[in-house]
Scaffold this active site. Structure first.
Site, PDB file in Angstrom:
ATOM      1  N   ARG A   1       8.605  11.523   6.578  1.00  0.00           N
ATOM      2  CA  ARG A   1       9.885  10.804   6.541  1.00  0.00           C
ATOM      3  C   ARG A   1      10.554  10.947   5.172  1.00  0.00           C
ATOM      4  O   ARG A   1       9.933  10.730   4.152  1.00  0.00           O
ATOM      5  CB  ARG A   1       9.674   9.328   6.894  1.00  0.00           C
ATOM      6  CG  ARG A   1       9.447   9.138   8.391  1.00  0.00           C
ATOM      7  CD  ARG A   1       9.120   7.718   8.729  1.00  0.00           C
ATOM      8  NE  ARG A   1       7.806   7.338   8.246  1.00  0.00           N
ATOM      9  CZ  ARG A   1       7.285   6.121   8.372  1.00  0.00           C
ATOM     10  NH1 ARG A   1       7.979   5.170   8.963  1.00  0.00           N
ATOM     11  NH2 ARG A   1       6.088   5.851   7.912  1.00  0.00           N
TER      12      ARG A   1
ATOM     13  N   LEU B   1       9.906   1.215  -8.846  1.00  0.00           N
ATOM     14  CA  LEU B   1       9.078   2.426  -8.859  1.00  0.00           C
ATOM     15  C   LEU B   1       9.947   3.675  -8.700  1.00  0.00           C
ATOM     16  O   LEU B   1       9.795   4.656  -9.430  1.00  0.00           O
ATOM     17  CB  LEU B   1       8.041   2.362  -7.729  1.00  0.00           C
ATOM     18  CG  LEU B   1       6.914   1.346  -7.920  1.00  0.00           C
ATOM     19  CD1 LEU B   1       6.064   1.242  -6.662  1.00  0.00           C
ATOM     20  CD2 LEU B   1       6.038   1.744  -9.104  1.00  0.00           C
TER      21      LEU B   1
ATOM     22  N   CYS C   1       9.891   4.390   2.463  1.00  0.00           N
ATOM     23  CA  CYS C   1      10.263   3.125   1.816  1.00  0.00           C
ATOM     24  C   CYS C   1      11.332   3.226   0.755  1.00  0.00           C
ATOM     25  O   CYS C   1      12.309   2.483   0.788  1.00  0.00           O
ATOM     26  CB  CYS C   1       9.029   2.492   1.185  1.00  0.00           C
ATOM     27  SG  CYS C   1       7.876   1.883   2.399  1.00  0.00           S
TER      28      CYS C   1
ATOM     29  N   LEU D   1       0.839  -1.197   0.000  1.00  0.00           N
ATOM     30  CA  LEU D   1       0.000   0.000   0.000  1.00  0.00           C
ATOM     31  C   LEU D   1       0.876   1.250   0.000  1.00  0.00           C
ATOM     32  O   LEU D   1       1.998   1.239   0.491  1.00  0.00           O
ATOM     33  CB  LEU D   1      -0.930   0.014   1.214  1.00  0.00           C
ATOM     34  CG  LEU D   1      -0.334   0.108   2.612  1.00  0.00           C
ATOM     35  CD1 LEU D   1       0.034   1.541   2.975  1.00  0.00           C
ATOM     36  CD2 LEU D   1      -1.310  -0.421   3.618  1.00  0.00           C
TER      37      LEU D   1
ATOM     38  N   GLU E   1       1.048   5.381   1.113  1.00  0.00           N
ATOM     39  CA  GLU E   1       0.409   6.284   2.052  1.00  0.00           C
ATOM     40  C   GLU E   1      -0.471   7.282   1.302  1.00  0.00           C
ATOM     41  O   GLU E   1      -0.177   7.642   0.172  1.00  0.00           O
ATOM     42  CB  GLU E   1       1.468   7.002   2.877  1.00  0.00           C
ATOM     43  CG  GLU E   1       2.137   6.040   3.828  1.00  0.00           C
ATOM     44  CD  GLU E   1       3.289   6.686   4.580  1.00  0.00           C
ATOM     45  OE1 GLU E   1       3.195   7.856   4.936  1.00  0.00           O
ATOM     46  OE2 GLU E   1       4.287   5.979   4.790  1.00  0.00           O
TER      47      GLU E   1
ATOM     48  N   ALA F   1      12.216  -0.509  -5.584  1.00  0.00           N
ATOM     49  CA  ALA F   1      13.364  -0.042  -6.368  1.00  0.00           C
ATOM     50  C   ALA F   1      12.938   0.287  -7.802  1.00  0.00           C
ATOM     51  O   ALA F   1      13.340   1.304  -8.364  1.00  0.00           O
ATOM     52  CB  ALA F   1      14.470  -1.093  -6.371  1.00  0.00           C
TER      53      ALA F   1
ATOM     54  N   ARG G   1       6.322  20.550  -8.133  1.00  0.00           N
ATOM     55  CA  ARG G   1       5.445  19.413  -8.426  1.00  0.00           C
ATOM     56  C   ARG G   1       4.733  19.562  -9.767  1.00  0.00           C
ATOM     57  O   ARG G   1       3.902  18.719 -10.110  1.00  0.00           O
ATOM     58  CB  ARG G   1       4.404  19.267  -7.312  1.00  0.00           C
ATOM     59  CG  ARG G   1       4.991  18.845  -5.977  1.00  0.00           C
ATOM     60  CD  ARG G   1       5.459  17.406  -6.045  1.00  0.00           C
ATOM     61  NE  ARG G   1       5.934  16.950  -4.752  1.00  0.00           N
ATOM     62  CZ  ARG G   1       6.111  15.662  -4.462  1.00  0.00           C
ATOM     63  NH1 ARG G   1       5.838  14.734  -5.345  1.00  0.00           N
ATOM     64  NH2 ARG G   1       6.564  15.318  -3.293  1.00  0.00           N
TER      65      ARG G   1
HETATM   66  C1  UDX Z   1       5.700   3.367  -1.641  1.00  0.00           C
HETATM   67  C2  UDX Z   1       5.201   2.294  -2.627  1.00  0.00           C
HETATM   68  O1  UDX Z   1       4.446   2.912  -3.670  1.00  0.00           O
HETATM   69  C3  UDX Z   1       4.374   1.264  -1.901  1.00  0.00           C
HETATM   70  O2  UDX Z   1       3.988   0.244  -2.812  1.00  0.00           O
HETATM   71  C4  UDX Z   1       5.207   0.677  -0.777  1.00  0.00           C
HETATM   72  O3  UDX Z   1       4.464  -0.262  -0.055  1.00  0.00           O
HETATM   73  C5  UDX Z   1       5.712   1.785   0.144  1.00  0.00           C
HETATM   74  O4  UDX Z   1       6.427   2.742  -0.604  1.00  0.00           O
HETATM   75  P1  UDX Z   1       4.678   5.506  -0.423  1.00  0.00           P
HETATM   76  O5  UDX Z   1       6.047   5.726   0.128  1.00  0.00           O
HETATM   77  O6  UDX Z   1       3.526   5.615   0.514  1.00  0.00           O
HETATM   78  O7  UDX Z   1       4.577   4.058  -1.109  1.00  0.00           O
HETATM   79  O8  UDX Z   1       4.414   6.607  -1.570  1.00  0.00           O
HETATM   80  P2  UDX Z   1       4.396   6.684  -3.167  1.00  0.00           P
HETATM   81  O9  UDX Z   1       3.046   7.111  -3.603  1.00  0.00           O
HETATM   82  O10 UDX Z   1       4.966   5.493  -3.831  1.00  0.00           O
HETATM   83  O11 UDX Z   1       5.356   7.940  -3.413  1.00  0.00           O
HETATM   84  C6  UDX Z   1       6.738   7.960  -3.031  1.00  0.00           C
HETATM   85  C7  UDX Z   1       7.391   9.275  -3.387  1.00  0.00           C
HETATM   86  O12 UDX Z   1       7.557   9.420  -4.802  1.00  0.00           O
HETATM   87  C8  UDX Z   1       6.603  10.522  -2.938  1.00  0.00           C
HETATM   88  O13 UDX Z   1       7.486  11.496  -2.436  1.00  0.00           O
HETATM   89  C9  UDX Z   1       5.935  10.972  -4.221  1.00  0.00           C
HETATM   90  O14 UDX Z   1       5.580  12.314  -4.188  1.00  0.00           O
HETATM   91  C10 UDX Z   1       7.024  10.654  -5.240  1.00  0.00           C
HETATM   92  N1  UDX Z   1       6.510  10.486  -6.616  1.00  0.00           N
HETATM   93  C11 UDX Z   1       5.614   9.497  -6.915  1.00  0.00           C
HETATM   94  C12 UDX Z   1       6.993  11.295  -7.636  1.00  0.00           C
HETATM   95  O15 UDX Z   1       7.818  12.177  -7.387  1.00  0.00           O
HETATM   96  N2  UDX Z   1       6.552  11.101  -8.921  1.00  0.00           N
HETATM   97  C13 UDX Z   1       5.646  10.124  -9.240  1.00  0.00           C
HETATM   98  O16 UDX Z   1       5.314  10.000 -10.426  1.00  0.00           O
HETATM   99  C14 UDX Z   1       5.176   9.297  -8.205  1.00  0.00           C
END
Ligand code: UDX
Length: 446
Positions: free
Chosen positions: A329, A210, A259, A146, A148, A208, A425
């Site tokens: 975080r 993503l 993460c 999931l 956040e 990694a 953003r």
């Molecule tokens: C992530 C994973 O998506 C999730 O599957 C795992 O279980 C935990 O880590 P999370 O850390 O809650 O989840 O947030 P996520 O929505 O993945 O975003 C991570 C960061 O990347 C954020 O700072 C977000 O703003 C940034 N982001 C995301 C971008 O800069 N560009 C994007 O296109 C997507």
């Protein structure tokens, strides 16, 4: 656990924690006091709490009563010793395993929910079996995917649920027991079962992959600025190839969260440990690029504002690592603020959900300057218009929806001129802002 309780009224779910204040907050009548802000969570807790969902500090009782125990403690990056700055610190996981071994009086299934480096299950199993009191423990890995801000939605409608277990009759039985829990609301074909090690490694590598996409698009945002290409157009062109897909291609000030960085560093550490330096360097580059992007954004602010931000007021919109969460975080905000504070800027922050306390903890944790100086130069405001009043610049750090709907004319009127906007953003309408009079910078755009 709240979602499991909601969807499985016949299962009693007890969440135990050593932190008394946290448990008190989870039990608070006032649901706005829940320690975690997450859209939809209040409603879930309201329905299940007291019915089959309980929060308690009685760890011994919790362990004794349970047939299945989820280890969900944090596994932060080590800050000292071997593996410092990279490896996961497993002390809390080990402590949990020892407590379970000490209090258990019947056979149990232990589920690793925390994100763990590959092969941790064998350590957990070792510790559990040392007690030698005839109790049998099955260890499963069930990483959480999931994100956040969308946690409830992600869980209720998960793309996949991953369960790793041992290839023995007991292992298979344990896997089946956990499959039954999730089958209360997920179709069985979305519940993937694997061996323990594949499951542990999948979590690290999913993150990694993503994060790698974000670093790739952020690297291109820098190139766009040199070539007059537009990053959102490039992202659209790349994303419409169905083999690549459109998600995680939004340029940003850099990814944050609990993460991505931690898991990649962990992966890098594992690769080095297993003698694979080229593989380690490959993944480490994702982090290096992310640091570069944060650094680049802060430098852009300084350079654009006539090479000095000394004693200038800069308004930050957002401190959380992304929208719809109060989690900060590894938020890019912390590092960007730190760089600008190095240049003696005065930063006024507005975030809809982050507390002042949290912000100071974040910045003081970096230990770059005295807490007194941080308190003097960094301020949390309760109102965005107050944060922007008399400011020389606004920097958008988090993509909260409400920022787009602000009265930007009013913001402009209250600011020093020339008034700058740094959209970290790419959520604002650049042309509209320019027609008001703002000088606008957006990532990977002219
Ligand atoms: C992530 C994973 O998506 C999730 O599957 C795992 O279980 C935990 O880590 P999370 O850390 O809650 O989840 O947030 P996520 O929505 O993945 O975003 C991570 C960061 O990347 C954020 O700072 C977000 O703003 C940034 N982001 C995301 C971008 O800069 N560009 C994007 O296109 C997507």
């Amino acid at each position: 656990m709240s979602v499991i309780a909601l969807k499985s009224p016949h299962i009693k779910v007890t969440v135990v924690d050593v932190n008394e204040q946290k448990i008190k907050d989870w039990n608070d009548e006032n649901l706005d006091k829940l320690p975690v802000y997450e859209p939809g969570l209040k409603e879930v807790v309201a329905e299940a709490r007291g019915r089959n969902l309980f929060f308690s500090t009685d760890i011994e009782k919790g362990i004794k009563e349970a047939d299945m125990i989820f280890i969900s403690v944090n596994t932060p990056t080590k800050t000292f010793g071997i593996g410092k700055g990279m490896a996961a610190d497993l002390k809390y996981v080990e402590l949990c395993a020892r407590q379970i071994a000490e209090y258990a009086t019947n056979d149990k299934i232990i589920v690793e929910k925390s994100t763990l480096p590959v092969r941790t299950a064998s350590s957990v199993k070792r510790i559990l079996s040392e007690q030698n009191n005839g109790i049998k423990f099955s260890v499963l890995s069930n990483p959480e995917f999931l994100a956040e801000g969308t946690a409830i939605k992600d869980l209720l409608n998960a793309d996949r649920m991953l369960i790793g277990g041992e290839d023995t009759p007991e292992g298979k039985e344990a896997i089946e027991a956990l499959v039954e829990v999730y089958a209360n609301w997920l179709p069985k074909d979305r519940i993937i079962t694997t061996n323990l090690w594949s499951s542990e490694l999948s979590k690290l590598t999913a993150n990694a992959f993503l994060a790698q996409r974000i670093s790739s698009i952020n690297a291109l945002s820098a190139l766009c600025e040199k070539t007059e290409a537009d990053i959102d157009e490039v992202a659209k062109a790349i994303g419409s190839d169905s083999r690549i897909g459109s998600k995680f291609l939004k340029a940003s000030v850099g990814f944050g969260g609990s993460c991505f960085q931690k898991d990649i560093l962990n992966l890098v550490y594992l690769c080095r440990y297993f003698g694979l330096p080229e593989v380690a360097d490959y993944w480490e580059q994702v982090i290096i690029l992310n640091d570069y992007q944060k650094h680049r954004f802060a430098s852009k602010i300084v350079h654009t504002m006539f090479n000095t931000v000394t004693d200038k007021k800069i308004c930050f919109l957002g401190w959380a690592f992304k929208k719809d969460t109060n989690d900060t975080r590894e938020s890019a905000a912390i590092y960007i603020a730190d760089k600008l504070l190095d240049d003696h800027a005065n930063i006024h922050v507005y975030d809809p959900k982050v507390t002042e306390e949290r912000m100071y903890e974040d910045i003081n944790y970096l230990n770059t300057r005295s807490e007194a100086l941080n308190a003097e130069k960094l301020t949390m405001e309760k109102d965005p218009y107050e944060a922007a009043k008399d400011a020389h610049a606004i920097a958008v750090i988090t993509e909260w929806d409400e920022f787009v709907t602000y009265d930007w004319q009013r913001l402009y009127d209250s600011m020093k001129k020339p008034a700058f906007v740094f959209d970290g953003r790419n959520i604002l309408d650049r042309e509209a802002l320019r027609s008001i009079g703002f000088e606008v910078y957006a990532l990977g755009k002219m």
